[in-house]
Design a protein around this motif. Structure first.
Motif, PDB file in Angstrom:
ATOM      1  N   ILE A   1       0.849  -1.204   0.000  1.00 60.35           N
ATOM      2  CA  ILE A   1       0.000   0.000   0.000  1.00 60.35           C
ATOM      3  C   ILE A   1       0.880   1.248   0.000  1.00 60.35           C
ATOM      4  N   TYR A   2       1.923   1.239   0.801  1.00 59.01           N
ATOM      5  CA  TYR A   2       2.813   2.403   0.865  1.00 59.01           C
ATOM      6  C   TYR A   2       3.544   2.612  -0.466  1.00 59.01           C
ATOM      7  N   ILE A   3       4.012   1.532  -1.074  1.00 60.62           N
ATOM      8  CA  ILE A   3       4.673   1.637  -2.379  1.00 60.62           C
ATOM      9  C   ILE A   3       3.689   2.159  -3.428  1.00 60.62           C
ATOM     10  N   ALA A   4       2.456   1.658  -3.389  1.00 62.78           N
ATOM     11  CA  ALA A   4       1.429   2.136  -4.325  1.00 62.78           C
ATOM     12  C   ALA A   4       1.144   3.619  -4.102  1.00 62.78           C
ATOM     13  N   PHE A   5       1.137   4.043  -2.847  1.00 53.14           N
ATOM     14  CA  PHE A   5       0.939   5.461  -2.545  1.00 53.14           C
ATOM     15  C   PHE A   5       2.061   6.308  -3.134  1.00 53.14           C
ATOM     16  N   LEU A   6       3.297   5.834  -2.984  1.00 53.51           N
ATOM     17  CA  LEU A   6       4.425   6.576  -3.551  1.00 53.51           C
ATOM     18  C   LEU A   6       4.333   6.642  -5.075  1.00 53.51           C
ATOM     19  N   LEU A   7       4.025   5.522  -5.712  1.00 47.83           N
ATOM     20  CA  LEU A   7       3.872   5.513  -7.168  1.00 47.83           C
ATOM     21  C   LEU A   7       2.740   6.437  -7.615  1.00 47.83           C
ATOM     22  N   GLN A   8       1.650   6.390  -6.877  1.00 45.92           N
ATOM     23  CA  GLN A   8       0.502   7.230  -7.232  1.00 45.92           C
ATOM     24  C   GLN A   8       0.824   8.709  -7.074  1.00 45.92           C
ATOM     25  N   SER A   9       1.476   9.067  -5.987  1.00 43.42           N
ATOM     26  CA  SER A   9       1.743  10.486  -5.758  1.00 43.42           C
ATOM     27  C   SER A   9       2.876  11.018  -6.629  1.00 43.42           C
TER      28      SER A   9
ATOM     29  N   PRO B   1      -6.004   7.806 -11.897  1.00 42.83           N
ATOM     30  CA  PRO B   1      -6.370   6.526 -11.284  1.00 42.83           C
ATOM     31  C   PRO B   1      -5.918   6.444  -9.828  1.00 42.83           C
ATOM     32  N   ASP B   2      -6.609   5.635  -9.049  1.00 42.05           N
ATOM     33  CA  ASP B   2      -6.331   5.489  -7.625  1.00 42.05           C
ATOM     34  C   ASP B   2      -5.793   4.086  -7.352  1.00 42.05           C
ATOM     35  N   LEU B   3      -4.484   3.958  -7.398  1.00 44.41           N
ATOM     36  CA  LEU B   3      -3.826   2.677  -7.197  1.00 44.41           C
ATOM     37  C   LEU B   3      -3.947   2.202  -5.752  1.00 44.41           C
ATOM     38  N   VAL B   4      -3.909   3.121  -4.811  1.00 41.96           N
ATOM     39  CA  VAL B   4      -4.007   2.762  -3.391  1.00 41.96           C
ATOM     40  C   VAL B   4      -5.359   2.128  -3.099  1.00 41.96           C
ATOM     41  N   LEU B   5      -6.408   2.749  -3.582  1.00 43.12           N
ATOM     42  CA  LEU B   5      -7.749   2.215  -3.368  1.00 43.12           C
ATOM     43  C   LEU B   5      -7.889   0.833  -3.994  1.00 43.12           C
ATOM     44  N   THR B   6      -7.339   0.655  -5.160  1.00 45.55           N
ATOM     45  CA  THR B   6      -7.422  -0.639  -5.838  1.00 45.55           C
ATOM     46  C   THR B   6      -6.736  -1.725  -5.017  1.00 45.55           C
ATOM     47  N   LEU B   7      -5.570  -1.436  -4.469  1.00 46.90           N
ATOM     48  CA  LEU B   7      -4.887  -2.430  -3.643  1.00 46.90           C
ATOM     49  C   LEU B   7      -5.631  -2.696  -2.342  1.00 46.90           C
ATOM     50  N   VAL B   8      -6.243  -1.675  -1.767  1.00 53.16           N
ATOM     51  CA  VAL B   8      -7.044  -1.885  -0.559  1.00 53.16           C
ATOM     52  C   VAL B   8      -8.185  -2.852  -0.857  1.00 53.16           C
ATOM     53  N   ILE B   9      -8.822  -2.683  -1.999  1.00 49.58           N
ATOM     54  CA  ILE B   9      -9.920  -3.571  -2.386  1.00 49.58           C
ATOM     55  C   ILE B   9      -9.409  -4.990  -2.606  1.00 49.58           C
ATOM     56  N   ILE B  10      -8.315  -5.135  -3.339  1.00 48.21           N
ATOM     57  CA  ILE B  10      -7.768  -6.463  -3.623  1.00 48.21           C
ATOM     58  C   ILE B  10      -7.375  -7.175  -2.331  1.00 48.21           C
ATOM     59  N   PHE B  11      -6.689  -6.477  -1.442  1.00 46.71           N
ATOM     60  CA  PHE B  11      -6.225  -7.107  -0.212  1.00 46.71           C
ATOM     61  C   PHE B  11      -7.360  -7.347   0.775  1.00 46.71           C
ATOM     62  N   SER B  12      -8.379  -6.507   0.778  1.00 47.28           N
ATOM     63  CA  SER B  12      -9.498  -6.682   1.711  1.00 47.28           C
ATOM     64  C   SER B  12     -10.281  -7.955   1.416  1.00 47.28           C
ATOM     65  N   VAL B  13     -10.261  -8.398   0.176  1.00 42.48           N
ATOM     66  CA  VAL B  13     -10.947  -9.636  -0.169  1.00 42.48           C
ATOM     67  C   VAL B  13     -10.319 -10.820   0.557  1.00 42.48           C
TER      68      VAL B  13
ATOM     69  N   LEU C   1      -4.756   2.896   7.171  1.00 39.34           N
ATOM     70  CA  LEU C   1      -3.440   3.343   6.716  1.00 39.34           C
ATOM     71  C   LEU C   1      -3.548   4.033   5.364  1.00 39.34           C
ATOM     72  N   ALA C   2      -4.261   3.408   4.451  1.00 41.75           N
ATOM     73  CA  ALA C   2      -4.419   3.997   3.118  1.00 41.75           C
ATOM     74  C   ALA C   2      -5.167   5.321   3.197  1.00 41.75           C
ATOM     75  N   GLY C   3      -6.201   5.384   3.999  1.00 42.58           N
ATOM     76  CA  GLY C   3      -6.967   6.615   4.147  1.00 42.58           C
ATOM     77  C   GLY C   3      -6.144   7.750   4.726  1.00 42.58           C
ATOM     78  N   VAL C   4      -5.319   7.449   5.716  1.00 36.12           N
ATOM     79  CA  VAL C   4      -4.454   8.476   6.304  1.00 36.12           C
ATOM     80  C   VAL C   4      -3.454   8.985   5.273  1.00 36.12           C
ATOM     81  N   LEU C   5      -2.860   8.078   4.519  1.00 35.02           N
ATOM     82  CA  LEU C   5      -1.902   8.497   3.489  1.00 35.02           C
ATOM     83  C   LEU C   5      -2.560   9.426   2.464  1.00 35.02           C
ATOM     84  N   ILE C   6      -3.752   9.059   2.007  1.00 34.75           N
ATOM     85  CA  ILE C   6      -4.451   9.882   1.013  1.00 34.75           C
ATOM     86  C   ILE C   6      -4.882  11.210   1.623  1.00 34.75           C
ATOM     87  N   ASP C   7      -5.374  11.190   2.855  1.00 34.68           N
ATOM     88  CA  ASP C   7      -5.793  12.438   3.508  1.00 34.68           C
ATOM     89  C   ASP C   7      -4.628  13.404   3.695  1.00 34.68           C
TER      90      ASP C   7
END
Length: 171
Positions: A13-21, A34-46, A59-65
């Motif tokens: 998630i952190y790496i995806a956040f860095l790539l996204q930002s 596109p929102d790579l962080v959200l996509t990984l959150v969805i994939i991993f939450s399954v 964690l993802a929400g704090v990073l995006i906020d």
């Protein structure tokens, strides 16, 4: 072993956040990226139970906020809530199909964009309907395609490891 896997998901998630930002922020399609962080959150939450999924969403929400929002906490609450809903609602045994995972990602992103738009309109200012539709479809399609690629690559790696371990066992 489970804690190590969960820790690696947080790292992804952190790496995806860095790539996204750094990189994906400049990739604009219909004025939304596109929102790579959200996509990984969805994939991993399954694949996670609800408590690790909630922490992952937080964690993802704090990073995006911290990076993007003017009002802190909107994404924190929404990402946590959606990670919880996905981890509870999705049948882990039947959701391994790449197409099912893509559909889950598309629907989740669409629902999240609608909820975020509603919250922003109450707290900040209403969004235009064209911006909302663009966010839903562009981010949803990106999430579906990325999920499809992610699951296919994961299946390929798993099959490859099985073949390699079978080869070593026969030698």
């Amino acid at each position: 072993m489970s804690k190590v896997k969960n820790l690696s998901k947080f790292l992804w998630i952190y790496i995806a956040f860095l790539l996204q930002s750094i990189f994906l922020e400049n990739l604009k399609i219909f004025s939304c990226s596109p929102d790579l962080v959200l996509t990984l959150v969805i994939i991993f939450s399954v694949s996670l139970d609800f408590i690790p999924a909630v922490f992952l969403g937080a964690l993802a929400g704090v990073l995006i906020d911290v990076m993007y929002e003017s009002v802190f906490g909107i994404n924190l609450l929404i990402y946590m809530f959606f990670a919880l809903l996905i981890s509870i609602a999705v049948d882990r045994k039947n959701s391994n199909s790449p197409l099912i995972m893509s559909w889950i990602s598309f629907v989740s992103v669409a629902a999240l964009e609608i909820v975020l738009a509603a919250l922003r309109s109450v707290i900040i200012a209403p969004e235009k309907i064209s911006v909302l539709c663009a966010n839903i479809f562009v981010k949803g399609i990106f999430a579906a395609v990325f999920t499809l690629l992610f699951v296919l690559i994961k299946e390929y790696i798993t099959k490859r490891r099985k073949k390699d371990s079978q080869k070593e066992a026969t030698l």
